[in-house]
Write a protein that holds these residues in place. Structure first.
Motif, mmCIF file in Angstrom:
data_model
loop_
_atom_site.group_PDB
_atom_site.id
_atom_site.type_symbol
_atom_site.label_atom_id
_atom_site.label_comp_id
_atom_site.label_asym_id
_atom_site.label_seq_id
_atom_site.Cartn_x
_atom_site.Cartn_y
_atom_site.Cartn_z
ATOM 1 N N ALA A 1 35.790 31.313 6.719
ATOM 2 C CA ALA A 1 35.836 30.226 7.700
ATOM 3 C C ALA A 1 37.020 30.405 8.648
ATOM 4 N N VAL A 2 38.148 30.886 8.139
ATOM 5 C CA VAL A 2 39.299 31.151 9.008
ATOM 6 C C VAL A 2 38.950 32.266 9.996
ATOM 7 N N LEU A 3 38.256 33.290 9.530
ATOM 8 C CA LEU A 3 37.815 34.352 10.445
ATOM 9 C C LEU A 3 36.849 33.809 11.500
ATOM 10 N N ALA A 4 36.085 32.784 11.142
ATOM 11 C CA ALA A 4 35.201 32.140 12.120
ATOM 12 C C ALA A 4 36.016 31.539 13.263
ATOM 13 N N MET A 5 37.200 31.017 12.950
ATOM 14 C CA MET A 5 38.075 30.496 14.004
ATOM 15 C C MET A 5 38.509 31.614 14.944
ATOM 16 N N ASP A 6 38.763 32.789 14.397
ATOM 17 C CA ASP A 6 39.100 33.941 15.249
ATOM 18 C C ASP A 6 37.960 34.243 16.213
ATOM 19 N N GLN A 7 36.728 34.198 15.704
ATOM 20 C CA GLN A 7 35.583 34.469 16.571
ATOM 21 C C GLN A 7 35.509 33.445 17.711
ATOM 22 N N TYR A 8 35.688 32.178 17.372
ATOM 23 C CA TYR A 8 35.631 31.143 18.403
ATOM 24 C C TYR A 8 36.793 31.299 19.390
ATOM 25 N N ALA A 9 37.945 31.771 18.905
ATOM 26 C CA ALA A 9 39.083 32.020 19.802
ATOM 27 C C ALA A 9 38.703 33.046 20.871
ATOM 28 N N HIS A 10 37.993 34.083 20.480
ATOM 29 C CA HIS A 10 37.559 35.087 21.456
ATOM 30 C C HIS A 10 36.610 34.467 22.479
ATOM 31 N N LEU A 11 35.709 33.605 22.029
ATOM 32 C CA LEU A 11 34.798 32.929 22.955
ATOM 33 C C LEU A 11 35.584 32.040 23.918
ATOM 34 N N VAL A 12 36.509 31.248 23.382
ATOM 35 C CA VAL A 12 37.327 30.354 24.224
ATOM 36 C C VAL A 12 38.118 31.169 25.243
ATOM 37 N N ALA A 13 38.742 32.240 24.793
ATOM 38 C CA ALA A 13 39.558 33.063 25.700
ATOM 39 C C ALA A 13 38.706 33.680 26.809
ATOM 40 N N ALA A 14 37.463 33.981 26.513
ATOM 41 C CA ALA A 14 36.578 34.556 27.525
ATOM 42 C C ALA A 14 36.195 33.531 28.595
ATOM 43 N N ARG A 15 36.294 32.236 28.270
ATOM 44 C CA ARG A 15 35.880 31.180 29.194
ATOM 45 C C ARG A 15 37.055 30.434 29.831
ATOM 46 N N LEU A 16 38.280 30.680 29.353
ATOM 47 C CA LEU A 16 39.453 29.948 29.823
ATOM 48 C C LEU A 16 40.284 30.830 30.753
ATOM 49 N N ALA A 17 40.396 30.423 32.003
ATOM 50 C CA ALA A 17 41.181 31.189 32.976
ATOM 51 C C ALA A 17 42.632 31.275 32.529
ATOM 52 N N GLY A 18 43.177 32.478 32.498
ATOM 53 C CA GLY A 18 44.572 32.689 32.133
ATOM 54 C C GLY A 18 44.823 32.790 30.644
ATOM 55 N N ALA A 19 43.755 32.817 29.838
ATOM 56 C CA ALA A 19 43.916 32.854 28.385
ATOM 57 C C ALA A 19 44.455 34.193 27.904
ATOM 58 N N VAL A 20 45.288 34.121 26.866
ATOM 59 C CA VAL A 20 45.818 35.305 26.196
ATOM 60 C C VAL A 20 45.642 35.082 24.702
ATOM 61 N N LEU A 21 44.913 35.971 24.029
ATOM 62 C CA LEU A 21 44.765 35.870 22.580
ATOM 63 C C LEU A 21 46.095 36.201 21.909
ATOM 64 N N VAL A 22 46.497 35.368 20.951
ATOM 65 C CA VAL A 22 47.763 35.545 20.238
ATOM 66 C C VAL A 22 47.525 35.343 18.743
ATOM 67 N N ALA A 23 48.441 35.910 17.940
ATOM 68 C CA ALA A 23 48.275 35.813 16.497
ATOM 69 C C ALA A 23 49.490 35.230 15.776
ATOM 70 N N ASP A 24 50.617 35.044 16.482
ATOM 71 C CA ASP A 24 51.815 34.513 15.837
ATOM 72 C C ASP A 24 52.752 33.921 16.884
ATOM 73 N N ARG A 25 53.887 33.378 16.401
ATOM 74 C CA ARG A 25 54.843 32.712 17.306
ATOM 75 C C ARG A 25 55.390 33.650 18.366
ATOM 76 N N ARG A 26 55.708 34.871 17.986
ATOM 77 C CA ARG A 26 56.265 35.819 18.954
ATOM 78 C C ARG A 26 55.260 36.060 20.086
ATOM 79 N N GLU A 27 54.001 36.252 19.737
ATOM 80 C CA GLU A 27 52.982 36.486 20.760
ATOM 81 C C GLU A 27 52.748 35.240 21.622
ATOM 82 N N ILE A 28 52.900 34.067 21.032
ATOM 83 C CA ILE A 28 52.791 32.826 21.816
ATOM 84 C C ILE A 28 53.876 32.820 22.885
ATOM 85 N N GLY A 29 55.122 33.118 22.496
ATOM 86 C CA GLY A 29 56.226 33.178 23.454
ATOM 87 C C GLY A 29 55.991 34.208 24.534
ATOM 88 N N SER A 30 55.474 35.362 24.157
ATOM 89 C CA SER A 30 55.176 36.412 25.143
ATOM 90 C C SER A 30 54.100 35.958 26.120
#
Length: 196
Positions: free
Chosen positions: A73-102
């Motif tokens: 189910a957690v991996l399902a969230m990853d899949q939906y994240a890819h869908l959201v990022a494909a539809r959201l202008a300016g989206a950047v996929l991230v996996a942790d705090r450091r990547e969020i800051g970047s």
């Protein structure tokens, strides 16, 4: 304390997976999030939606061990994240705090793929009582967010009845929470524009 590459998140926005049943609302929510992200540091956390529903169906059919169902189910969230990022202008996929800051440093809108972070920390029970709502609450605490906005599908009942049973345990006391139905566009715009 956060480093320059672990920028403070103001608001975690959990985009419910059930919004895929009404794509026009999903796109409206993402448009409002993109607009609000110009002035606020938002982190998008995906739901599981039909991807998690597939895991639930398999669990009902063959009876998965709790741990397997949880991580699937957690991996399902990853899949939906890819869908959201494909539809959201300016989206950047991230996996942790450091990547969020970047992502913030680059002017992007971070969209979390939570599986790696959750696998490393393993902070929550492995149960269907824990859904993406509790995960978003836990993430809000880990990134120091002041607010959590849960975006639910149109026509929800009583908002507090739409969260999972573990949610109150996962939500830090210092994080203000708002639950908004996707068809309440002005309420959503207001929720995402507020600070603290």
């Amino acid at each position: 304390m956060t480093s320059p590459h672990e920028a403070q998140v103001e608001t975690v926005v959990k985009v419910g997976g059930r919004l895929l049943a009404a794509v026009e609302y999903l796109d409206a929510v993402l448009g409002i999030a993109a607009e609000a992200a110009r002035a606020r540091r938002l982190l998008i956390v995906p739901g599981g939606g039909p991807f998690a529903d597939a895991v639930r169906a398999v669990d009902r059919q063959i009876g998965l061990p709790d741990g397997a169902a949880h991580w699937m189910a957690v991996l399902a969230m990853d899949q939906y994240a890819h869908l959201v990022a494909a539809r959201l202008a300016g989206a950047v996929l991230v996996a942790d705090r450091r990547e969020i800051g970047s992502a913030f440093d680059a002017g992007g809108i971070p969209v979390l793929t939570p599986s790696r972070w959750l696998r490393d920390a393993d902070p929550l029970p492995h149960s269907w009582d824990v859904t993406s709502d509790s995960i978003a609450a836990w993430i809000a605490g880990r990134v120091g967010a002041r607010r959590l906005v849960l975006v639910k599908p149109p026509g929800i009942g009583q908002p507090r009845e739409t969260v999972d049973p573990y949610f109150a345990h996962a939500l830090p006391a210092n994080v203000a929470t708002e639950i908004v139905a996707a068809d309440r566009i002005e309420a959503l715009r207001s929720a995402l524009s507020r600070s603290g």
